[in-house]
Design a protein around this motif. Sequence first.
Motif, PDB file in Angstrom:
ATOM      1  N   ASP A  61       0.699  -1.323   0.095  1.00 24.53           N
ATOM      2  CA  ASP A  61       0.448   0.117   0.295  1.00 24.53           C
ATOM      3  C   ASP A  61       1.082   1.223   0.113  1.00 24.53           C
ATOM      4  O   ASP A  61       0.230   2.251   0.402  1.00 24.53           O
ATOM      5  CB  ASP A  61      -0.604   0.095   1.118  1.00 24.53           C
ATOM      6  CG  ASP A  61      -0.121   0.259   2.739  1.00 24.53           C
ATOM      7  OD1 ASP A  61       1.089  -0.285   2.410  1.00 24.53           O
ATOM      8  OD2 ASP A  61      -0.787   0.015   3.638  1.00 24.53           O
ATOM      9  N   VAL A  62       2.397   0.935  -0.459  1.00 23.58           N
ATOM     10  CA  VAL A  62       2.839   2.473  -0.374  1.00 23.58           C
ATOM     11  C   VAL A  62       3.132   2.674  -1.366  1.00 23.58           C
ATOM     12  O   VAL A  62       3.307   2.179  -2.705  1.00 23.58           O
ATOM     13  CB  VAL A  62       4.410   1.914   0.242  1.00 23.58           C
ATOM     14  CG1 VAL A  62       5.777   3.019   0.031  1.00 23.58           C
ATOM     15  CG2 VAL A  62       4.285   1.951   1.784  1.00 23.58           C
ATOM     16  N   GLU A 115      20.346   2.638  -3.121  1.00 28.06           N
ATOM     17  CA  GLU A 115      19.377   1.572  -2.651  1.00 28.06           C
ATOM     18  C   GLU A 115      17.700   1.680  -2.626  1.00 28.06           C
ATOM     19  O   GLU A 115      16.903   1.282  -2.871  1.00 28.06           O
ATOM     20  CB  GLU A 115      19.679   1.220  -0.979  1.00 28.06           C
ATOM     21  CG  GLU A 115      21.354   0.273  -0.907  1.00 28.06           C
ATOM     22  CD  GLU A 115      20.856  -0.927  -0.558  1.00 28.06           C
ATOM     23  OE1 GLU A 115      19.842  -1.488  -1.129  1.00 28.06           O
ATOM     24  OE2 GLU A 115      21.926  -1.520  -1.382  1.00 28.06           O
ATOM     25  N   LEU A 116      17.842   3.461  -2.023  1.00 24.56           N
ATOM     26  CA  LEU A 116      16.852   3.885  -2.060  1.00 24.56           C
ATOM     27  C   LEU A 116      15.912   3.942  -3.517  1.00 24.56           C
ATOM     28  O   LEU A 116      14.833   3.758  -3.615  1.00 24.56           O
ATOM     29  CB  LEU A 116      15.896   5.324  -2.107  1.00 24.56           C
ATOM     30  CG  LEU A 116      15.978   5.544  -0.528  1.00 24.56           C
ATOM     31  CD1 LEU A 116      16.486   7.076  -0.234  1.00 24.56           C
ATOM     32  CD2 LEU A 116      15.101   5.326   0.759  1.00 24.56           C
ATOM     33  N   ARG A 117      16.922   4.683  -4.917  1.00 29.65           N
ATOM     34  CA  ARG A 117      16.424   4.330  -6.129  1.00 29.65           C
ATOM     35  C   ARG A 117      16.072   2.854  -6.544  1.00 29.65           C
ATOM     36  O   ARG A 117      15.228   2.840  -7.145  1.00 29.65           O
ATOM     37  CB  ARG A 117      17.763   5.070  -6.766  1.00 29.65           C
ATOM     38  CG  ARG A 117      17.672   4.662  -8.124  1.00 29.65           C
ATOM     39  CD  ARG A 117      16.080   5.714  -8.742  1.00 29.65           C
ATOM     40  NE  ARG A 117      14.615   5.241  -8.633  1.00 29.65           N
ATOM     41  CZ  ARG A 117      13.519   5.461  -9.137  1.00 29.65           C
ATOM     42  NH1 ARG A 117      14.247   6.809  -9.579  1.00 29.65           N
ATOM     43  NH2 ARG A 117      12.449   4.547  -9.387  1.00 29.65           N
ATOM     44  N   LYS A 118      16.366   1.558  -6.042  1.00 33.76           N
ATOM     45  CA  LYS A 118      16.643   0.378  -6.026  1.00 33.76           C
ATOM     46  C   LYS A 118      15.721  -0.031  -5.756  1.00 33.76           C
ATOM     47  O   LYS A 118      14.601  -0.795  -6.442  1.00 33.76           O
ATOM     48  CB  LYS A 118      17.627  -0.834  -6.342  1.00 33.76           C
ATOM     49  CG  LYS A 118      17.768  -1.941  -6.383  1.00 33.76           C
ATOM     50  CD  LYS A 118      19.031  -2.650  -5.773  1.00 33.76           C
ATOM     51  CE  LYS A 118      18.935  -4.340  -5.939  1.00 33.76           C
ATOM     52  NZ  LYS A 118      18.277  -4.713  -6.184  1.00 33.76           N
ATOM     53  N   ASP A 170       7.718  -0.585  -7.689  1.00 34.64           N
ATOM     54  CA  ASP A 170       7.170   0.610  -8.365  1.00 34.64           C
ATOM     55  C   ASP A 170       6.013   1.457  -7.441  1.00 34.64           C
ATOM     56  O   ASP A 170       5.181   2.221  -7.549  1.00 34.64           O
ATOM     57  CB  ASP A 170       5.653  -0.340  -9.193  1.00 34.64           C
ATOM     58  CG  ASP A 170       4.768   0.245 -10.189  1.00 34.64           C
ATOM     59  OD1 ASP A 170       6.101   1.490 -10.345  1.00 34.64           O
ATOM     60  OD2 ASP A 170       4.028   0.302 -10.864  1.00 34.64           O
ATOM     61  N   ILE A 171       7.305   2.075  -6.898  1.00 29.30           N
ATOM     62  CA  ILE A 171       7.313   3.411  -5.811  1.00 29.30           C
ATOM     63  C   ILE A 171       7.958   4.136  -6.745  1.00 29.30           C
ATOM     64  O   ILE A 171       8.774   4.160  -6.861  1.00 29.30           O
ATOM     65  CB  ILE A 171       7.641   3.019  -4.523  1.00 29.30           C
ATOM     66  CG1 ILE A 171       6.369   1.792  -3.915  1.00 29.30           C
ATOM     67  CG2 ILE A 171       7.297   4.313  -3.707  1.00 29.30           C
ATOM     68  CD1 ILE A 171       7.502   1.073  -2.766  1.00 29.30           C
ATOM     69  N   ASN A 218      18.670   9.696  -9.838  1.00 32.34           N
ATOM     70  CA  ASN A 218      17.238  10.272 -10.408  1.00 32.34           C
ATOM     71  C   ASN A 218      16.631  10.008  -9.949  1.00 32.34           C
ATOM     72  O   ASN A 218      16.240   8.930  -9.595  1.00 32.34           O
ATOM     73  CB  ASN A 218      17.694  10.797 -11.840  1.00 32.34           C
ATOM     74  CG  ASN A 218      18.635  10.106 -13.013  1.00 32.34           C
ATOM     75  OD1 ASN A 218      19.147  12.094 -12.421  1.00 32.34           O
ATOM     76  ND2 ASN A 218      18.410   9.938 -14.032  1.00 32.34           N
ATOM     77  N   PRO A 219      15.660  10.738  -8.456  1.00 34.74           N
ATOM     78  CA  PRO A 219      14.213  10.687  -8.747  1.00 34.74           C
ATOM     79  C   PRO A 219      13.166  10.532 -10.220  1.00 34.74           C
ATOM     80  O   PRO A 219      13.638  11.077 -10.477  1.00 34.74           O
ATOM     81  CB  PRO A 219      13.975  11.475  -7.794  1.00 34.74           C
ATOM     82  CG  PRO A 219      14.507  13.540  -8.055  1.00 34.74           C
ATOM     83  CD  PRO A 219      15.986  12.341  -8.779  1.00 34.74           C
ATOM     84  N   ASP A 220      11.806  10.125  -9.675  1.00 34.34           N
ATOM     85  CA  ASP A 220      11.146   9.845 -10.500  1.00 34.34           C
ATOM     86  C   ASP A 220      10.211  11.020 -10.945  1.00 34.34           C
ATOM     87  O   ASP A 220       9.574  11.676 -11.525  1.00 34.34           O
ATOM     88  CB  ASP A 220       9.813   8.680  -9.830  1.00 34.34           C
ATOM     89  CG  ASP A 220      10.404   7.496  -9.788  1.00 34.34           C
ATOM     90  OD1 ASP A 220      10.930   7.481 -10.812  1.00 34.34           O
ATOM     91  OD2 ASP A 220      10.339   6.844  -9.342  1.00 34.34           O
ATOM     92  N   ILE A 221      10.280  12.095  -9.028  1.00 35.80           N
ATOM     93  CA  ILE A 221       9.143  13.599  -9.462  1.00 35.80           C
ATOM     94  C   ILE A 221      10.504  14.191  -8.763  1.00 35.80           C
ATOM     95  O   ILE A 221      11.288  13.905  -7.665  1.00 35.80           O
ATOM     96  CB  ILE A 221       8.081  13.105  -8.263  1.00 35.80           C
ATOM     97  CG1 ILE A 221       6.891  11.752  -9.588  1.00 35.80           C
ATOM     98  CG2 ILE A 221       7.446  14.534  -8.558  1.00 35.80           C
ATOM     99  CD1 ILE A 221       6.195  11.142  -9.384  1.00 35.80           C
TER     100      ILE A 221
END
Length: 391
Positions: free
Chosen positions: A175-176, A200-203, A209-210, A236-239
């Motif tokens: 649900d995240v 690690e956050l990017r991976k 799919d967050i 690179n972030p998504d947003i």
Amino acid sequence: MKNNCLMNTYKRFDVVFDHGEKCFLYDINNKKYVDFAGGIAVSALGYSSLKLKEAIKNQTDKMLHCSNLYYSEPQIMLAQKLVQNSCFDKAFFCNSGAEANEAALKLAKKYAKKNKGAECFKFIAFKNSFHGRTTGALSLTGQEKYQKNFTPLMDGVEFADFNNIQSVKNLIAPDVCAIVLEPLQGEGGIIPADIEFLKELRKLAYDNDIALIFDEVQCGIGRCGKLFCHQVYGVNPDIIALAKGLAGGVPVGAMLAVEKFANVFEPGDHASTFGGNPLAAAAGNAVIDEILLNGILENVGEMNKYFLQKMHILKEKYSFIKDIRGLGLMLGMEVSISPKEIVEAALKDGLLILSAGTNVVRFVPPLVIDKKAAEEGFAILDKVLKNIKGE
């Protein structure tokens, strides 16, 4: 000088500023102040920048505002410059950092609901973070002092420990919908992310799919030595949420996103009456041009070294300075005494400086600051620190 017509939302200092020039401000008595505060990281080009003034004047001669029901050339140009110099595909304009973060939250939530189900709406944020004063942004701000008088806030937010990937993994669930963070925490005390933590956050975000959302409201737009802070890390972030320095003092915010996420917004999903209007966009174009074309990023790199050199000299001299940290011209000096005492004393002696967190003196000067102005500011700071401790 006080004004009883203003709401008591700021603990204002008893000074009234009248004008500025480069990296100096002058009050109504014409007293000069060296600016290490930069309007809280807003005044990227300092004061009285000819290019910025010309852009604003030229646009006011044309039109100040045009509804976002229509296109305007300055807004299109600013969107193109931001997209062409980043990993992002589309831009949304608003008026502030909090609004940019609100737009990012809505975009991530819609993507998740559309692609993963209606129950996917929760966010992972971080302790010690700051994302703004509006209800959604405040809900993701990991500091109780900002939240306590305004609860209950938005539901569905859990807080991990900054730079602790396992604490994030412990919160990952179906649900995240997004992970939200500042790659360089500002109000929390000038705390840079570890590069491995961001990787690690990017991976983790890709694998689940967050949406990975970076709040670069304070640390973006050249502040850390590249146009965007995440470019320093190569992650690179998504947003991304932007504001502060983007238009050099004219209110503007922006939310940029990669196509995968950007394309889920449709007419009616989100809007901003004044967002990216011709005046704000014209100012933004001038700032971006100056940063990219006139050596400002190089100056940030050079002045970063100079500031760190001066700060470490002070650290050797005063035992109450415990740590020096940060990136570019967003630097912090951790102290074991009250940073507010330093800030107040510096103001009296003609230096504008800020605090951050509970024990940090924050340095966010205009990106155009030179060694002469910096030397003048550090001489004042040295005197202030000496007087405070009586050394």
